[in-house]
Design a protein around this motif. Structure first.
Motif, short mmCIF file in Angstrom:
data_model
loop_
_atom_site.label_atom_id
_atom_site.label_comp_id
_atom_site.label_asym_id
_atom_site.label_seq_id
_atom_site.Cartn_x
_atom_site.Cartn_y
_atom_site.Cartn_z
N UNK A 30 0.82 -1.02 0.11
CA UNK A 30 -0.03 0.00 -0.10
C UNK A 30 0.85 1.26 0.02
N UNK A 31 0.61 2.00 -1.11
CA UNK A 31 1.39 3.35 -1.16
C UNK A 31 0.68 4.66 -0.88
N UNK A 32 1.13 5.47 -0.10
CA UNK A 32 0.43 6.68 0.33
C UNK A 32 1.37 7.84 0.15
N UNK A 33 0.65 8.81 -0.54
CA UNK A 33 1.85 10.28 -0.89
C UNK A 33 1.08 11.20 -0.05
N UNK A 34 2.20 11.90 0.76
CA UNK A 34 1.75 12.98 1.76
C UNK A 34 2.80 14.16 1.06
N UNK A 35 1.98 15.30 1.02
CA UNK A 35 2.53 16.37 0.16
C UNK A 35 2.10 17.88 0.85
N UNK A 82 11.23 10.33 2.24
CA UNK A 82 11.07 11.93 2.40
C UNK A 82 11.94 12.79 1.75
N UNK A 83 11.41 13.43 0.78
CA UNK A 83 11.96 14.46 -0.07
C UNK A 83 11.80 15.89 0.62
N UNK A 84 12.84 16.68 0.88
CA UNK A 84 12.72 18.04 1.47
C UNK A 84 14.07 18.69 1.23
N UNK A 85 14.29 19.89 1.70
CA UNK A 85 15.42 20.92 1.42
C UNK A 85 14.97 21.95 1.60
N UNK A 135 5.43 7.92 0.77
CA UNK A 135 6.32 8.82 0.10
C UNK A 135 5.86 10.29 0.45
N UNK A 136 6.68 10.99 0.94
CA UNK A 136 6.41 12.32 1.49
C UNK A 136 7.35 13.30 0.73
N UNK A 137 6.63 14.16 0.21
CA UNK A 137 7.52 15.49 -0.10
C UNK A 137 6.85 16.69 0.41
N UNK A 138 7.72 17.67 1.05
CA UNK A 138 7.17 18.54 1.86
C UNK A 138 8.50 19.81 2.03
N UNK A 180 7.61 16.78 -6.77
CA UNK A 180 6.89 15.91 -6.08
C UNK A 180 6.61 14.59 -7.06
N UNK A 181 5.97 14.95 -8.12
CA UNK A 181 5.79 13.90 -9.12
C UNK A 181 6.90 12.99 -9.45
N UNK A 182 8.24 13.60 -9.79
CA UNK A 182 9.31 12.90 -9.98
C UNK A 182 9.91 12.15 -8.90
N UNK A 183 9.73 12.54 -7.59
CA UNK A 183 10.16 11.75 -6.64
C UNK A 183 9.21 10.37 -6.22
N UNK A 184 7.93 10.84 -6.74
CA UNK A 184 7.02 9.63 -6.41
C UNK A 184 7.49 8.60 -7.30
N UNK A 185 7.40 8.95 -8.72
CA UNK A 185 7.90 8.04 -9.72
C UNK A 185 9.41 7.28 -9.43
N UNK A 186 10.19 8.26 -8.88
CA UNK A 186 11.61 7.70 -8.77
C UNK A 186 11.40 6.29 -7.65
N UNK A 187 10.79 6.66 -6.41
CA UNK A 187 10.68 5.73 -5.37
C UNK A 187 9.64 4.37 -5.87
#
Length: 403
Positions: A30-35, A82-85, A135-138, A180-187
């Motif tokens: 189960x994959x959940x995206x948080x942004x 988690x992608x951030x920066x 998969x979290x991007x924030x 965000x979309x690119x990171x989800x695709x990468x994971x």
């Protein structure tokens, strides 16, 4: 022991979904995206966990968040990427879900904080027999109108103020949406990198998306001009349109047309929020009422999780800070009107004022439960923990993406 009947039912239901590859290896992960922005990052320090246990209503939740020795729980069946920066310097932190995946100075290192992701993952771990991937991007300080601008909204049209201040170039329109979309695709292209135990034969299911953002849009008077007092319009109506575009585009770009979607409605200020805040909440929630989104988009208010006792103490701290400003600027109506007070005398004046306003019990309560500013929900772990559960419950109450 895994429930064989439940696994068989999930196997049959998900075998028809285009985004899922099911085999004898078991049901898909189960994959959940948080942004979102800073409150999706999360600024609640782990030192405020004890405050959760002070309330009998939330003490059981704290037990789920901790091991018997008091250390934060590590979820063996839940992984997170988690992608951030800051600025152009983005990075990824990943591993088994635990505390520390909140706001981070170094994306790859435990930041000592939580956002909604921790209890969101705990709740999903309880709900499903199969593994879970978050998969979290924030990023802090990001808007929907510009930074996360969805493709369907078109390229951002700079305002006169943007041009005069040399900001928001068209080339940056939607930059964080694309990240965000690119990171989800990468994971998703290599889940084993994040979750080594993952069996590629299982496949995956994009089972939900949570959006938690809004402050930068709410305080913007350039994109969302102030309307006359007699106006019945919502000055944030454009946000509703762009939010609907965002939902459409995310589902399209992730090839998940019926993926359950949660809008975390900003709740800073609780029930005493000002008119702009209340209007903005209405605009955030509006897309969930559209006929096309009925049943698969849910708006979750977060105002009920605003901590009123801590907020009352925050108001007193604000009074002291305001007085500090008035003393520094030699305000004619206050103690340093003639400018004779030294910096040391000003500090002593503020110290005495704080002692009169804030009791020792209130000071202790503040140290126990708060760790950040009001716009970050006071950095209260109890608030973020409750929000994470609410977001997860909202997804669980919606029909699965493959129904």
């Amino acid at each position: 022991m895994k429930d064989i009947i439940r696994i068989a039912a999930i196997f049959l239901a998900t075998s028809l979904a285009s985004s899922v590859n099911v085999s004898a290896a078991g049901p898909p992960i189960k994959v959940f995206v948080l942004a979102g922005q800073s409150n999706m990052e999360g600024h609640a320090r782990v030192e405020t966990f004890d405050y959760i246990g002070d309330d009998p209503a939330t003490a059981p939740l704290l037990q789920k968040m901790r091991n018997a020795d008091g250390t934060p729980r590590v979820c063996d069946d839940v992984a997170i990427s988690y992608l951030t920066g800051l600025g152009p310097n983005n990075g990824e932190g990943f591993g088994k879900l635990t505390a520390g995946y909140g706001s981070r100075r170094d994306p790859a290192r435990d930041g000592g904080k939580i956002g909604p992701e921790f209890t969101f993952g705990l709740t999903m771990d309880e709900a499903f027999d199969q593994p879970v991937l978050i998969i979290k991007t924030a990023w802090g300080g990001k808007s929907l109108y510009y930074d996360f601008r969805p493709p369907s909204a078109g390229v951002y049209q700079r305002t006169q103020q943007d041009i005069e201040r040399d900001r928001n170039p068209e080339s940056g329109s939607g930059h964080y949406y694309r990240l965000m979309i690119a990171h989800v695709d990468r994971v998703l292209a290599d889940i084993q990198r994040v979750y080594p135990e993952y069996d590629v034969a299982q496949g995956y299911e994009l089972a939900g998306f949570v959006w938690f953002q809004g402050f930068n849009d709410m305080v913007n008077r350039d994109v969302y001009p102030i309307l006359p007092k007699e106006s019945s319009e919502n000055r944030f109506a454009k946000y509703s349109d762009w939010m609907a575009d965002f939902i459409h585009d995310v589902r399209k770009d992730l090839d998940a047309p019926r993926m359950p979607f949660v809008i975390g409605v900003m709740g800073v200020g609780g029930n005493t929020a000002n008119r702009d805040n209340l209007q903005f909440r209405e605009a955030m929630a509006a897309p969930s009422l559209l006929p096309e989104f009925r049943g698969n988009v849910t708006a979750v208010p977060t105002a009920p999780f605003w901590d009123e006792p801590l907020a009352a103490i925050q108001d007193k701290h604000d009074q002291v800070r305001q007085m500090g400003y008035l003393l520094r600027t030699k305000n004619k109506n206050h103690a340093n009107a003639d400018g004779s007070m030294s910096e040391a005398q000003q500090r002593e004046y503020l110290k005495e004022m704080e002692a009169k306003l804030i009791t020792p019990a209130e000071a202790a309560l503040w140290d126990r439960g708060a760790s950040n500013a009001g716009y970050h929900y006071l950095g209260c772990a109890k608030t973020f923990a409750l929000m994470g559960v609410a977001f997860a419950d909202a997804i669980l109450q919606m029909p699965p993406a493959n129904d």
